[in-house]
Design an enzyme around this catalytic site. Sequence first.
Site, PDB file in Angstrom:
ATOM      1  N   GLY A  10      22.889  48.104  59.541  1.00 11.70           N
ATOM      2  CA  GLY A  10      23.020  49.194  58.582  1.00 11.70           C
ATOM      3  C   GLY A  10      23.928  48.763  57.456  1.00 11.70           C
ATOM      4  O   GLY A  10      25.124  48.533  57.674  1.00 11.70           O
ATOM      5  N   ARG A  89      26.305  67.141  62.910  1.00 11.49           N
ATOM      6  CA  ARG A  89      25.853  65.822  63.357  1.00 11.49           C
ATOM      7  C   ARG A  89      24.549  65.944  64.143  1.00 11.49           C
ATOM      8  O   ARG A  89      23.687  65.082  64.078  1.00 11.49           O
ATOM      9  CB  ARG A  89      26.933  65.168  64.217  1.00 11.49           C
ATOM     10  N   ILE A 119      27.901  53.756  66.034  1.00 10.62           N
ATOM     11  CA  ILE A 119      28.593  54.729  65.185  1.00 10.62           C
ATOM     12  C   ILE A 119      27.635  55.836  64.736  1.00 10.62           C
ATOM     13  O   ILE A 119      28.049  56.951  64.430  1.00 10.62           O
ATOM     14  CB  ILE A 119      29.210  54.048  63.941  1.00 10.62           C
ATOM     15  N   SER A 120      26.357  55.544  64.707  1.00  7.94           N
ATOM     16  CA  SER A 120      25.345  56.471  64.184  1.00  7.94           C
ATOM     17  C   SER A 120      25.413  57.840  64.858  1.00  7.94           C
ATOM     18  O   SER A 120      25.626  57.944  66.065  1.00  7.94           O
ATOM     19  CB  SER A 120      23.949  55.878  64.397  1.00  7.94           C
ATOM     20  N   HIS A 176      31.601  63.972  70.353  1.00  8.44           N
ATOM     21  CA  HIS A 176      31.969  63.820  68.942  1.00  8.44           C
ATOM     22  C   HIS A 176      31.304  64.947  68.162  1.00  8.44           C
ATOM     23  O   HIS A 176      30.268  64.785  67.531  1.00  8.44           O
ATOM     24  CB  HIS A 176      31.483  62.463  68.432  1.00  8.44           C
TER      25      HIS A 176
END
Length: 316
Positions: A10, A89, A119-120, A176
């Site tokens: 990415g 998210r 991390i996506s 998260h």
Amino acid sequence: MARSKIALIGGGQIGGVLAQLAALRELGDVVLFDIVEGLPQGKTLDIAEAAPVDGFDVSLKGTNTYEDIKGADVVIVTAGLPRKPGMSRDDLIAVNSKIMTTVAEGIKQYAPNAFVIVISNPLDAMVTLCQRITGFPHNRVVGQAGVLDSARFAAFIAWELGVSVKDVTAVTLGGHGDDMVPLVRYTSVCGVPVMELLEQKYGAAKAAEVMAAMVKRTRGAGGEVVALLKTGSAFYSPASSAIAMAESFLKDQKRVLPTCAFLKGEFGVDGLYVGVPVVIGAGGAERVLQLKLNAEEQAMMDKSVKAVKDLVATLK
């Protein structure tokens, strides 16, 4: 001794900062992958041309083919659409699941021995999907969330108390998202419980209000950045957080970092990726540190775990 190889999947905002930080710290040679032709090549060239100024000496390569990540020791995945104002998210799951499927297949084929940091977003679902597709051992596929969430919590506390961020130790658990669990009881400044310091400053009642506001801000911190940027999401702090994890692995530092890791009974959770304190070393996610939670903390953790389970259940 051969240098380590770091593959970044990415080439967007986070990917570019990751490449720069990895180069500055000389963690290893860097390969930046993106499907957009010219984007990773341009960013790595730009960073490489700063080497004489910054004094680092590593190889940087931008690429549009997965074959170039071959043999990577660490793979950090940022690929996927970022949030826009008003989005959670979790709103990203459908489109980013398709992207993660392709990414994970590339990692499986060309970097079968890598330590993978995802991390996506939505993080908890994406790290689960990545592990399922690669088939890698759970200790070699983790998610970056807790380091960032805890850093944000620590920053807010430091600003409120007028102390150095270096002296604040903060811990967050769970998913998260909006149900993350900032652990106030385990948060301290140079070993002094944070609530003691807030009560000295404000008195008990006001201190509780101030802490509640900081907990709320921590849970919504990513959205706060999204709302201000309007065209994307945070990228400096997520990149720094992932680099801390990669460095701990590459240098076998055994740092205790809040990590989205696969639980096998810890915290009463079995068979699920959830954010917990983890020792990261050469073996990847080497072990989970179990914390004793009181009834209120356990209830918040249970709520967060349920949210993660519900999210993961939507994966096709």
